[in-house]
Write an enzyme that holds these catalytic residues in place. Structure first.
Site, PDB file in Angstrom:
ATOM      1  CB  CYS A 126      -0.850   9.263  -7.809  1.00  0.00           C
ATOM      2  SG  CYS A 126      -1.258   7.955  -6.612  1.00  0.00           S
ATOM      3  CG  HIS A 153       3.038   6.016  -9.397  1.00  0.00           C
ATOM      4  ND1 HIS A 153       3.683   6.956  -8.630  1.00  0.00           N
ATOM      5  CD2 HIS A 153       1.942   5.662  -8.702  1.00  0.00           C
ATOM      6  CE1 HIS A 153       3.012   7.156  -7.519  1.00  0.00           C
ATOM      7  NE2 HIS A 153       1.944   6.381  -7.535  1.00  0.00           N
ATOM      8  CD  GLU A 193       6.647   7.260 -10.823  1.00  0.00           C
ATOM      9  OE1 GLU A 193       6.460   6.337 -10.001  1.00  0.00           O
ATOM     10  OE2 GLU A 193       5.721   7.959 -11.282  1.00  0.00           O
TER      11      GLU A 193
END
Length: 380
Positions: A264, A354, A356
């Protein structure tokens, strides 16, 4: 922001956009006033992770899903220590949360943390307006904060723009801390916190990585004091054009050829370190259903996004940089925005989204394994 008040369903509220358009509804969460950049998020779930994502600092988030709050608020899914959004806009808030992990309602949590919101408006019309006109400054006013529309509009137009905003130091940790490896420790990573989400170091810890999370102001000496096998640059809010400190730090890491991974804001920092520019998107990418192609494999992933800025790098060629050859590794299939970069002559890469997966799909989890492979290769 202002004080929180419970039982706000009958309190009037108004959302005022900087171009003069207004939406009237009911207070949701705290009663008072708040200002920020109005943006929309297309995720149908995961609102708790969205609200606690530091990348949403100073933004008023519009939920495009029509009903929000069904699963309430729990004590496990926060991505940071607090809610970071400036305000929250929903169409149809759930009257009663229903989930076995819920501890309280979303409305109660917003009120407890002083987050001013609005409900009962046509969020589809608002989203279409932001798509056509672009993300813009806005204000939510409820209860005694409501005044004549001309006065409210003047106050909204007096707010700072997101372009040129330096926010990453506001949200980053002030003190370094360690997330220990789960199981056998295999590597040490220095993670520069520009607005990091809690799940990110956890994903690395699952792979045997001891993560030293450092403040955004960390020096190159701070980074290498932990003797890292790799260096990570996190997500974060604001305009990457203001992040001269992190760019200088990443440049120093690249000069040492240490394995590097950024996500990001970290992707935008890598872009700048390689000599590319950045620019503000018209309305950005936010949500957990964005299609991205990994150009190194051809695979299409459904991914979680939260960015209003992007890297300006050529899609059709390999670029020569002071750190060797670089190419765009990932691209958004909706609009061809750069979603990833990689160096071909040393171990460094980044993605704009992202991996995660909090909240969001797990299609991109392999990127943490790719980072591990870079560190293994450097050791060999």
């Amino acid at each position: 922001m202002t004080t929180s008040t419970r039982g706000t369903a009958r309190v009037p509220a108004v959302l005022v956009l900087e171009d003069g358009r207004t939406f009237r509804g009911r207070a949701y969460g705290a009663v008072g006033e708040t200002f920020g950049e109005a943006v929309f998020s297309t995720g149908m779930t995961g609102y708790q992770e969205t609200l606690t994502d530091p990348s949403y600092d100073r933004q008023i988030v519009v939920a495009t899903a029509p009903q929000i709050g069904n699963t309430g608020w729990n004590d496990e899914d926060d991505e940071s220590s607090r809610i970071w959004v400036s305000g929250y806009v929903v169409r149809d808030p759930a009257r009663v949360p229903s989930n076995w992990r819920a501890k309280r309602s979303l409305d109660d949590e917003l009120a407890a943390q002083g987050v001013v919101g609005i409900s009962g408006i046509d969020t589809r019309a608002l989203t279409r307006h932001l798509r056509e006109r672009g993300s813009m400054r806005a204000g939510i006013f409820s209860g005694e904060a409501i005044a004549a529309e001309a006065e409210l509009l003047e106050r909204v137009q007096a707010q700072p723009h997101m372009k040129g905003a330096s926010l990453y130091e506001e949200v980053a940790t002030k003190e370094a801390y360690v997330v220990p490896a789960i199981g056998e420790k295999r590597f040490t990573v220095a993670a520069v916190d520009l607005g990091i989400k809690g799940m990110t170091p956890h994903r690395m810890a699952e792979r045997g990585i001891e993560v030293h999370v450092l403040p955004a102001t960390a020096s190159v000496e701070d980074v290498y004091a932990v003797d890292p096998d790799g260096v990570f640059f996190s997500n974060g809010p604001g305009d990457p054009a203001t992040a001269d400190g992190p760019v200088a730090l990443m440049t120093a890491v690249l000069e040492r050829r240490t394995p590097l991974f950024g996500i990001c804001f970290g992707n935008q920092i890598l872009g700048r370190a390689l000599g590319f520019g950045t620019y503000k998107l018209k309305y950005g990418h936010r949500g957990i259903n964005q299609p991205v192609q990994d150009r190194t494999t051809g695979k299409v992933e459904v991914t979680a996004h939260n960015h209003g800025f992007a890297v300006d790098a050529p899609l059709d060629k390999v670029s020569e940089t002071k750190f060797g050859r670089a190419e765009v590794s990932h691209v958004c299939l909706n609009d061809n925005v750069v979603e990833g970069l990689q160096l071909l002559d040393q171990p460094a890469f980044s993605v704009q989204y992202h991996p995660e997966a909090a909240a969001g799909p797990h299609d991109a989890a392999y990127l943490f394994d790719r980072f591990v492979s870079l560190m293994e290769g450097q050791r060999a």
